[in-house]
Design an enzyme around this catalytic site. Structure first.
Site, PDB file in Angstrom:
ATOM      1  N   GLU A 117       2.199  -8.246   5.888  1.00 34.02           N
ATOM      2  CA  GLU A 117       2.906  -8.683   4.684  1.00 34.02           C
ATOM      3  C   GLU A 117       2.951  -7.579   3.614  1.00 34.02           C
ATOM      4  O   GLU A 117       3.973  -7.380   2.970  1.00 34.02           O
ATOM      5  CB  GLU A 117       2.233  -9.936   4.129  1.00 34.02           C
ATOM      6  CG  GLU A 117       2.645 -10.333   2.725  1.00 34.02           C
ATOM      7  CD  GLU A 117       4.090 -10.817   2.634  1.00 34.02           C
ATOM      8  OE1 GLU A 117       4.642 -11.198   3.685  1.00 34.02           O
ATOM      9  OE2 GLU A 117       4.638 -10.793   1.527  1.00 34.02           O
ATOM     10  N   HIS A 177      -1.851  -8.601   6.323  1.00 31.51           N
ATOM     11  CA  HIS A 177      -1.721  -7.160   6.259  1.00 31.51           C
ATOM     12  C   HIS A 177      -0.292  -6.694   6.510  1.00 31.51           C
ATOM     13  O   HIS A 177       0.252  -5.949   5.705  1.00 31.51           O
ATOM     14  CB  HIS A 177      -2.728  -6.405   7.123  1.00 31.51           C
ATOM     15  CG  HIS A 177      -2.581  -4.956   6.866  1.00 31.51           C
ATOM     16  ND1 HIS A 177      -3.130  -4.333   5.784  1.00 31.51           N
ATOM     17  CD2 HIS A 177      -1.797  -4.041   7.460  1.00 31.51           C
ATOM     18  CE1 HIS A 177      -2.713  -3.092   5.731  1.00 31.51           C
ATOM     19  NE2 HIS A 177      -1.906  -2.882   6.746  1.00 31.51           N
ATOM     20  N   HIS A 229      -9.678  -6.382   5.698  1.00 34.18           N
ATOM     21  CA  HIS A 229      -9.846  -7.230   4.516  1.00 34.18           C
ATOM     22  C   HIS A 229     -11.108  -8.069   4.618  1.00 34.18           C
ATOM     23  O   HIS A 229     -11.421  -8.822   3.708  1.00 34.18           O
ATOM     24  CB  HIS A 229      -8.637  -8.148   4.346  1.00 34.18           C
ATOM     25  CG  HIS A 229      -7.380  -7.405   4.041  1.00 34.18           C
ATOM     26  ND1 HIS A 229      -7.005  -7.097   2.764  1.00 34.18           N
ATOM     27  CD2 HIS A 229      -6.433  -6.874   4.846  1.00 34.18           C
ATOM     28  CE1 HIS A 229      -5.863  -6.423   2.795  1.00 34.18           C
ATOM     29  NE2 HIS A 229      -5.500  -6.268   4.051  1.00 34.18           N
ATOM     30  N   TYR A 233       3.004  -4.471   4.022  1.00 38.17           N
ATOM     31  CA  TYR A 233       3.991  -3.461   4.414  1.00 38.17           C
ATOM     32  C   TYR A 233       5.393  -4.022   4.348  1.00 38.17           C
ATOM     33  O   TYR A 233       6.356  -3.273   4.140  1.00 38.17           O
ATOM     34  CB  TYR A 233       3.658  -2.876   5.788  1.00 38.17           C
ATOM     35  CG  TYR A 233       2.378  -2.093   5.708  1.00 38.17           C
ATOM     36  CD1 TYR A 233       2.362  -0.863   5.057  1.00 38.17           C
ATOM     37  CD2 TYR A 233       1.192  -2.597   6.192  1.00 38.17           C
ATOM     38  CE1 TYR A 233       1.183  -0.165   4.903  1.00 38.17           C
ATOM     39  CE2 TYR A 233       0.007  -1.907   6.038  1.00 38.17           C
ATOM     40  CZ  TYR A 233       0.009  -0.689   5.396  1.00 38.17           C
ATOM     41  OH  TYR A 233      -1.164  -0.017   5.230  1.00 38.17           O
ATOM     42  N   SER A 260      13.832   6.591  -0.578  1.00 38.37           N
ATOM     43  CA  SER A 260      14.431   7.603   0.291  1.00 38.37           C
ATOM     44  C   SER A 260      15.941   7.719   0.092  1.00 38.37           C
ATOM     45  O   SER A 260      16.548   8.687   0.528  1.00 38.37           O
ATOM     46  CB  SER A 260      14.149   7.277   1.769  1.00 38.37           C
ATOM     47  OG  SER A 260      12.776   7.146   1.979  1.00 38.37           O
TER      48      SER A 260
HETATM   49  C1  HEA Z   1       2.355  -2.798  -0.916  1.00 37.41           C
HETATM   50  C2  HEA Z   1       1.205  -3.184  -0.649  1.00 37.41           C
HETATM   51  C3  HEA Z   1       0.079  -2.392  -0.049  1.00 37.41           C
HETATM   52  C4  HEA Z   1       0.068  -1.167   0.573  1.00 37.41           C
HETATM   53  C5  HEA Z   1       1.207  -0.241   0.862  1.00 37.41           C
HETATM   54  C6  HEA Z   1      -1.301  -0.932   0.945  1.00 37.41           C
HETATM   55  C7  HEA Z   1      -1.719   0.222   1.620  1.00 37.41           C
HETATM   56  C8  HEA Z   1      -2.985   0.387   2.143  1.00 37.41           C
HETATM   57  N1  HEA Z   1      -4.063  -0.450   1.956  1.00 37.41           N
HETATM   58 FE1  HEA Z   1      -4.080  -2.132   0.802  1.00 37.41          FE
HETATM   59  N2  HEA Z   1      -4.038  -3.953  -0.061  1.00 37.41           N
HETATM   60  C9  HEA Z   1      -2.954  -4.570  -0.607  1.00 37.41           C
HETATM   61  C10 HEA Z   1      -1.659  -4.079  -0.632  1.00 37.41           C
HETATM   62  C11 HEA Z   1      -1.277  -2.868  -0.055  1.00 37.41           C
HETATM   63  N3  HEA Z   1      -2.097  -1.969   0.535  1.00 37.41           N
HETATM   64  C12 HEA Z   1      -3.314  -5.823  -1.199  1.00 37.41           C
HETATM   65  C13 HEA Z   1      -2.377  -6.805  -1.891  1.00 37.41           C
HETATM   66  C14 HEA Z   1      -4.684  -5.963  -0.989  1.00 37.41           C
HETATM   67  C15 HEA Z   1      -5.615  -7.066  -1.474  1.00 37.41           C
HETATM   68  C16 HEA Z   1      -5.436  -8.361  -0.834  1.00 37.41           C
HETATM   69  C17 HEA Z   1      -6.391  -9.344  -1.415  1.00 37.41           C
HETATM   70  O1  HEA Z   1      -7.559  -9.357  -0.999  1.00 37.41           O
HETATM   71  O2  HEA Z   1      -5.984 -10.103  -2.329  1.00 37.41           O
HETATM   72  C18 HEA Z   1      -5.094  -4.779  -0.251  1.00 37.41           C
HETATM   73  C19 HEA Z   1      -6.391  -4.575   0.185  1.00 37.41           C
HETATM   74  C20 HEA Z   1      -6.747  -3.552   1.027  1.00 37.41           C
HETATM   75  C21 HEA Z   1      -8.002  -3.499   1.709  1.00 37.41           C
HETATM   76  C22 HEA Z   1      -9.101  -4.553   1.659  1.00 37.41           C
HETATM   77  C23 HEA Z   1     -10.101  -4.239   0.653  1.00 37.41           C
HETATM   78  C24 HEA Z   1     -11.090  -5.313   0.500  1.00 37.41           C
HETATM   79  O3  HEA Z   1     -10.718  -6.441   0.161  1.00 37.41           O
HETATM   80  O4  HEA Z   1     -12.268  -5.031   0.710  1.00 37.41           O
HETATM   81  C25 HEA Z   1      -8.016  -2.336   2.442  1.00 37.41           C
HETATM   82  C26 HEA Z   1      -9.124  -1.888   3.304  1.00 37.41           C
HETATM   83  O5  HEA Z   1      -8.987  -1.139   4.165  1.00 37.41           O
HETATM   84  C27 HEA Z   1      -6.739  -1.690   2.222  1.00 37.41           C
HETATM   85  C28 HEA Z   1      -6.347  -0.490   2.804  1.00 37.41           C
HETATM   86  C29 HEA Z   1      -5.086   0.061   2.674  1.00 37.41           C
HETATM   87  C30 HEA Z   1      -4.678   1.304   3.325  1.00 37.41           C
HETATM   88  C31 HEA Z   1      -5.544   2.184   4.180  1.00 37.41           C
HETATM   89  C32 HEA Z   1      -3.364   1.494   2.994  1.00 37.41           C
HETATM   90  C33 HEA Z   1      -2.498   2.627   3.464  1.00 37.41           C
HETATM   91  O6  HEA Z   1      -1.253   2.178   3.904  1.00 37.41           O
HETATM   92  C34 HEA Z   1      -2.285   3.679   2.410  1.00 37.41           C
HETATM   93  C35 HEA Z   1      -1.702   4.931   2.976  1.00 37.41           C
HETATM   94  C36 HEA Z   1      -1.296   5.947   1.926  1.00 37.41           C
HETATM   95  C37 HEA Z   1      -1.972   7.053   1.594  1.00 37.41           C
HETATM   96  C38 HEA Z   1      -3.256   7.418   2.218  1.00 37.41           C
HETATM   97  C39 HEA Z   1      -1.445   7.950   0.489  1.00 37.41           C
HETATM   98  C40 HEA Z   1      -0.448   8.960   0.892  1.00 37.41           C
HETATM   99  C41 HEA Z   1      -0.924   9.912   1.891  1.00 37.41           C
HETATM  100  C42 HEA Z   1      -1.053  11.247   1.714  1.00 37.41           C
HETATM  101  C43 HEA Z   1      -0.639  11.952   0.477  1.00 37.41           C
HETATM  102  C44 HEA Z   1      -1.485  11.972   2.867  1.00 37.41           C
HETATM  103  C45 HEA Z   1      -2.770  12.600   3.059  1.00 37.41           C
HETATM  104  C46 HEA Z   1      -3.983  11.850   2.821  1.00 37.41           C
HETATM  105  C47 HEA Z   1      -5.132  11.940   3.509  1.00 37.41           C
HETATM  106  C48 HEA Z   1      -5.245  12.179   4.937  1.00 37.41           C
HETATM  107  C49 HEA Z   1      -6.396  11.750   2.784  1.00 37.41           C
HETATM  108  N4  HEA Z   1      -5.986  -2.455   1.349  1.00 37.41           N
HETATM  109 CU   LIG Z   2      -4.474  -4.576   4.603  1.00 32.91          CU
END
Ligand code: HEA
Ligand SMILES: [Cu+2]
Ligand code: HEA
Ligand code: CUA
Lengths: 378, 516, 292
Positions: B246, B244, B294, B248, B259
């Site tokens: 990673e 996770h 995850h 970020y 920015s």
């Molecule tokens: C750069 C890479 C990156 C980033 C930034 C994120 C960002 C986030 N990710 Fe993601 N994620 C991945 C890469 C990333 N993810 C990858 C690679 C996987 C899969 C891995 C695999 O299984 O192979 C994954 C999988 C993944 C899962 C697992 C799903 C599953 O396998 O069942 C989850 C579950 O919670 C999740 C959640 C989130 C959340 C909450 C954010 C948050 O950081 C997002 C926050 C941003 C926002 C919310 C948008 C902007 C906000 C607003 C405009 C404000 C107002 C909004 C509200 C209050 C509604 N991600």
């Molecule tokens: Cu994650």
């Protein structure tokens, strides 16, 4: 129009806008989360819609502001940059508002989650064990027990360049040779575990997805409110044929369910009886080939050549052309710590004898041995 | 110290110059992006139609696995380190990185690690086919012999990242020009400082995870085997404790790049600089305590599921701050839309969409339905491709005049942008629908009701891939010539990097500049 | 934080890193080729691995030799020194995280997976259907009794002596440091010598204990989760003690050659920090692996 209908339209439009296809063309396809036939499934659906709406609205708000400024605050329109670059109030507000929204999501989420995890007092318990690449089902209450794998039509069509158009195969990749059958309106508890690697038992319409982990048992449950056939797939990468281990659940009336159980018990007896018969070589070879293609070809390949470095060849193998005993042994008991499973638990003695006979006399193996069911000791 | 540029192959092999090393990183990343992208094309080709046509299932799994690994470890991370190498010393007024020889080593481990990783594809039994997340026991007991090579490749990649991160921290904390206080640093420098901490904290944990895999495979330990008292799920916990943060690691520097770009083309100072810094730190902190989102379906105790739900959705708060700050920066600006700005604005839109789906998946009961479906694939390509990769492309357009002394071809740049942005949405947006309708990920073939959207997605994929070949052409063209760039390149941009000539001389800031 | 104009030492291009990469690649590729690939297999031919190792050692000698030369020639100013210090501190932090992965595995097994296998939490069915009769006790080699019955290494025998040894060595290295700061080279050399000797004694006792565990107690790497965590943690720790002792040995040799001054002795301090880190890890091991 219900919320879900509106959402569906909205989705189609969005999609249509993106790909420049009229919305009507897409209207036939599923765009949103699969609707469920269980209460929990509907709760999950509502939760999904709630969050989806929230992010849609927040998104529209944010995007509207950006688009407004992209249009109006551009140099070519003579805009002059303002000087502000901080505002404690504004920053405070837009930190707190998302937080409040999140709390609003967390409350129903917690409720739904607690209901999902309450597996107490089931009416019926089924143990589902994932194998590479099939499911084993055990009805713990009645002892009914069988394996369920991809049906033959799909299996044939899915071979590389099979020449069969998948569109002509009914329920392509979503059909099994033997579905599980459960009564309607009963709390069914599913115990998931695995024999080799991690699998996951997923049926979207029953709103269950739970990992099957070797050495551990996970519990989940559903109570289907409508009879029908519900299809799903293994949802955790489990090796080569992960894409080919579907799940089919037949939800039937209580009466039909009881009939089905009775029939299964009879079938089990009949299969045990076949072990005492002596078979001709031709019959063994014929049946053996069927068993081989259904059970063994996924790994050892239809031509018996295996995949070098992963699955050994049956053709000209040390064991398959060596003493019969060793051959029976590895098929019946498998080999611990490898993908070679113990087929003694999966096939009856006749099938085992047939497939071993077949392996010893096919693919250029010319041992001439005939193995009878009576030789198989489990 | 020599003033002349060394020449020949040894210039690149032995270099201790941050600009050369930055260039090496960026080219390595680009090549890996093309390799990983070519694998994605294989995936999309197989998935274009139902039925098996192009590759066999085992090789398909290898392609998925290698595609994920190469894109993450070979393309995005090295590209970000490349930016750090080029820009951090120039932005803080330092003569070079703090530990230049080690800097060279950090880079020169990568091609060897990459070679080891890719060589597995040619070994008996095939390459890794267990997903980029390599869950045990599929990656231990049930994996081919090449897996041990994969493990050591990961060790090497980790070693490289840790050394790189140490260097970046030492540079930022120790090499700033007089007057360049922490809170005056450009946001890109801040995001990299925090990213470097994340790297040092989690790469060793990944090393630990693969080491346990190694001994489970070869020396009979039972870490991931219930029979011996271990647990396959333990692997997932260790992996995601790395995994996770990673994600970020891949997005924070992207935030930094965006920015830098948005204020330049809005001709307005970044809104809420301090809150941007705090938000970055908050995201980094939260990233350590949400990993199990995850693994919602592994059957954790319900208290764990609740905790990880709450913690996960909290990340939306600091991320919201970022999105709102970018919006407020554009608001009442005086914007122009040169190519870098186009990519940066698209980043804000599309990353937000990816973030929204992330938020949806953070809610455990809903994630039970989304998990391991194409909904996830859509989510992470929105944050990774239209997030991290878009920011990287934006950054290249933004700084390449400074690096080469030439302007890129603005017309081609705009074509590249529109072509990519349209096709990438055709590629990934339909995957949301596929996932919701029940299509699992990591499958080489699917039921026929998924055919239309997969076809659409594949067409988008090929178009997007072809657009990146155009990008390659634009970059080469820019290196070989073009309109001469001025020293500031853009209209009055902020930052020390614009005070030096274009192209940036081989050695800069040997005498530290004064920062007011 | 700030520097005089142009005073930060920027090294010339160097071939050592690429030599290191080649060595690393050769060693690991060779190791992977030699690995059995199955838990009961035999190691294959290790020649390539040793060649790689030799290249790495060659690189270390060359690279560090060059750095020592530069340092003794006075090319490094205070700012460069700070860079080195930061490098070492964060490197040690990364090592801490590496160990925490294995400590994490230990705690996970003790607090979660073993109790779950024994039916705790919502895992009643796990125990009932898969591992009937398995009880939650630590130490364990799991419900399948992997590796067979084994006995434990008692905390209050060799491990306790080793604790005392390592703690003492922490003192002697500090004493050596005082000597260096006072300009008392004899104290420096003696302190370092004692430290290295204690380190060697520690490793020797640990090796003896391993032999004892393998031959008398049937406690092996293959003894289920207990054996896995026990040998992984103590083994990596032992490896780090060995590396730390080698670092200190180099410092000892350098001190004898007259290197280091009361003000300028970063390399010594780096080795000392590393030694303290190894010490602290051992305390964690003693408490959580041997004692509790
Ligand atoms: C750069 C890479 C990156 C980033 C930034 C994120 C960002 C986030 N990710 Fe993601 N994620 C991945 C890469 C990333 N993810 C990858 C690679 C996987 C899969 C891995 C695999 O299984 O192979 C994954 C999988 C993944 C899962 C697992 C799903 C599953 O396998 O069942 C989850 C579950 O919670 C999740 C959640 C989130 C959340 C909450 C954010 C948050 O950081 C997002 C926050 C941003 C926002 C919310 C948008 C902007 C906000 C607003 C405009 C404000 C107002 C909004 C509200 C209050 C509604 N991600
Ligand atoms: Cu994650
Ligand atoms: C930063 C990371 C990153 C990036 C940039 C991408 C980029 C792309 N990804 Fe992927 N992807 C992942 C990270 C990334 N991905 C991860 C982590 C997974 C999960 C793996 C797993 O499940 O274990 C994944 C999985 C994944 C899947 C799911 C596979 C499955 O579950 O079975 C798919 C399917 O469509 C896909 C497609 C694509 C496409 C089409 C691109 C495109 O954007 C690529 C575009 C680039 C090019 C195409 C290169 C340039 C062109 C050429 C070299 C010439 C050839 C061109 C033509 C023939 C037109 N990716
Ligand atoms: Cu079984 Cu995937």
């Amino acid at each position: 129009m219900s919320a879900s209908k509106i959402m569906k339209k909205l989705f189609s439009l969005l999609c249509a806008g993106l790909v420049l296809i009229p919305a009507s063309v897409l209207a036939d396809y599923e765009l949103n989360l699969t609707p469920s036939v269980t209460q929990l499934g509907r709760d999950i659906y509502d939760l999904h819609m709630l969050i989806l709406w929230i992010v849609t609205i927040v998104g529209i708000g944010v995007f509207a502001v950006i688009i407004y400024s992209l249009i109006n605050h551009r140099k070519s329109k003579g805009a002059v940059a303002a000087q502000f670059h901080e505002s404690a109030t504004v920053e405070f507000v837009w930190t707190v508002i998302p937080f409040i929204i999140l709390v609003a999501i967390a409350v129903p989420a917690t409720k739904t989650l607690l209901a999902i995890e309450d597996t107490s007092n089931p009416d019926l318990t089924i143990k589902a064990t994932g194998w590479q690449w099939k499911w084993e089902y055990e009805y713990l209450d009645s002892g009914v027990h069988f394996f369920s794998s991809l049906d033959k039509a799909s299996n044939d069509a899915r071979q590389m360049n099979s020449g069969t158009d998948p569109r002509t195969v009914p329920n392509y990749l979503l059909d099994v040779d033997k579905p599980i059958v459960v009564p309607v309106n009963k709390k069914i508890r599913i115990l998931t575990t695995a024999n080799d690697v991690i699998h996951a038992w997923w049926v979207p319409e029953l709103a269950i997805k739970r990992d099957a982990i070797p050495g551990f048992i996970n519990e989940s449950w559903f109570k289907a409110e409508k009879t029908g056939t519900y299809r799903g797939q293994c949802a955790e990468l489990c090796g080569k044929d992960h894409g080919f281990m579907p799940i089919v659940v037949n939800v039937v009336s209580e009466g039909e369910y009881n009939d089905w159980i009775a029939k299964q018990k009879k079938l089990a007896k009949a299969s045990a009886a076949s072990a005492n018969k002596t078979w001709s070589k031709a019959d063994l070879m014929k049946r053996g080939q069927e068993v081989y293609n259904a059970q063994c070809a996924a790994c050892h390949q239809a031509n018996g050549q295996g995949i070098p470095g992963v699955f050994p060849a049956i053709a000209g193998g040390k064991i398959t052309t060596g003493p019969v005993k060793g051959h029976i042994d590895i098929v019946v008991k498998g080999k611990a710590g490898t993908a070679m499973q113990a087929f003694g638990a999966q096939l009856n003695a006749a099938d085992l004898a047939a497939v071993i006979t077949y392996e010893r006399n096919a693919f250029g193996n010319k041992t001439g041995d005939v193995v009878q069911p009576s030789q198989i000791s489990k | 110290m020599s003033d002349h540029k060394p020449t020949g192959i040894t210039r690149w092999l032995f270099t201790t110059n941050h600009k050369d090393i930055g260039t090496l990183y960026l080219w390595f990343a680009f090549i890996m992006f093309l390799v990983g992208g070519a694998m994605a094309m294989v995936i999309r080709a197989e998935l274009m139609e139902p039925g098996m046509q192009v590759v066999d299932p085992l090789f398909f799994n290898s392609m998925t696995t290698m595609h994920g690994l190469i894109m993450v470890f070979g393309a995005v991370m090295p590209a970000m380190v490349g930016f750090a190498n080029w820009m951090v010393p120039m932005m803080i007024g330092a003569p070079d990185m703090a530990l230049p020889r080690m800097n060279n080593w950090s880079f020169w481990i990568l091609p060897f690690a990459g070679t080891m990783l890719v060589s597995t594809l040619f070994m008996e039994g095939g390459g890794p086919a267990f997903g980029w997340t390599f869950y045990a026991p599929l990656s231990t007991t049930f994996a081919p012999a090449s897996t041990d090579f994969f493990i050591f490749a990961v060790h090497m990649l980790g070693f490289s990242s840790i050394m790189g991160a140490i260097n970046i921290i030492a540079t930022i904390l120790n090499m700033r020009a007089p007057g360049m206080t922490l809170m005056k640093m450009p946001l890109f420098v801040w995001t990299w400082l925090i990213t470097a901490f994340l790297l040092i904290a989690v790469m060793p944990v990944l090393a630990g995870a693969v080491t346990m895999m190694l001994t489970d495979r070869n020396f009979g330990t039972s870490f991931f085997d219930a029979a011996g008292g271990g647990d396959p799920v333990l692997f997932q916990h260790v992996f995601w404790f790395f995994g996770h943060p990673e994600v970020y690691i891949m997005i924070l520097p992207a935030f930094g790049i965006v920015s830098q770009i948005i204020p330049t083309f809005a001709r307005k100072q970044l809104f809420g600089y301090a809150s941007m810094v705090y938000a970055t730190a908050a995201i980094a902190f939260l990233s350590f305590i949400v990993w199990a989102h995850h693994m919602f379906t592994v059957g954790m105790p319900v208290a764990g599921e609740l905790y990880f739900t709450y913690a996960t959705v909290m990340i939306a708060v600091p991320t919201a701050v970022k999105v709102f700050n970018w919006t407020a920066t554009m608001w009442k600006g005086s914007m122009t839309f040169e190519t870098p700005m186009l990519w940066a604005v698209a980043f804000v839109f599309l990353f937000t969409i990816g973030g929204f789906t992330g938020l949806m998946m953070g809610v455990a009961p809903a994630d039970f339905q989304y998990h391991d479906s194409y909904f996830i694939v859509a989510h992470f390509h929105y944050v990774l491709v239209t997030g991290a990769v878009f920011a990287i492309i934006a950054g290249i357009y933004y700084w390449i005049p400074k690096w080469t002394g030439n302007m890129y071809d603005e017309r081609l740049g705009k074509i590249h942008f529109w072509w990519s942005t349209i096709s990438v949405n055709v590629l990934f947006f339909p995957q949301h629908f596929l996932g919701l309708a029940g299509m699992p990920r990591r499958i080489p073939d699917y039921a026929v009701q998924f055919a239309e959207f997969n076809f659409m997605s594949s067409i988008g994929g090929f178009a997007f891939g072809a657009a990146q070949l155009l990008f390659l052409y634009i970059v080469i063209k820019c290196i070989r010539g073009g309109d001469k760039a001025t020293d500031t390149v853009w209209e009055n941009p902020e930052g020390l990097e614009w005070t030096i000539p274009s192209p940036a001389p081989y050695h800069t800031f040997e005498t530290a500049p004064k920062v007011k | 934080m700030s520097s005089k104009a142009g005073s930060y030492y920027l090294p010339e291009p160097s071939h050592w890193p690429i030599v290191g990469s080649i060595g690393l690649f050769t060693m690991l590729f060779g190791f992977a080729m030699a690995l059995p690939g199955t838990s009961d297999g035999q190691m294959g031919n290790m020649t390539m691995m040793y060649v790689g190792l030799a290249i790495i050692i060659y690189m270390l000698f060359g690279w560090f030799g060059q750095v020592i030369g530069e340092s003794e020639a006075g090319t490094y100013n205070a700012q460069v020194d700070v860079s080195f210090r930061m490098g070492m501190v964060w490197f040690i932090f990364s090592e801490v995280m590496f160990f925490s992965a294995f400590f994490g595995a230990l705690f996970y097994a003790r607090q979660l997976s073993v109790p779950w296998l024994a039916g705790e939490g919502n895992n009643a069915m796990t125990n009932e259907l898969l591992w009937e009769g398995f009880k939650n006790v630590w130490p364990t080699n799991g419900p399948a009794n992997v590796g067979g019955e084994f006995k434990l290494v008692g905390a209050w025998g060799i491990p306790f002596y080793n604790t005392v040894i390592l703690l003492t060595s922490g003192l002697t290295v500090t004493w050596a440091h005082w000597g260096l700061k006072k300009g008392n080279r004899q104290q420096l050399i003696l302190g370092l010598f004692l430290t290295v000797a204690l380190g060697a004694l520690f490793v020797a006792l640990q090796a003896y204990e391993y032999g004892h565990a393998y031959s008398d107690l049937n406690l092996k790497l293959t003894s289920g989760i207990y054996g896995s965590t026990f040998f992984m943690l103590t083994g990596f720790h032992g490896l780090h003690v060995t590396i730390g002792a080698i670092m200190l040995l180099v410092m000892l040799l350098r001190s004898m050659k007259g290197h280091f001054s009361a003000k300028n002795h970063f390399a010594f301090e780096a080795a000392a920090w590393y030694w303290h880190f190894v010490d602290v890890v051992w305390l964690g091991l003693f408490i959580f692996v041997y004692w509790l």
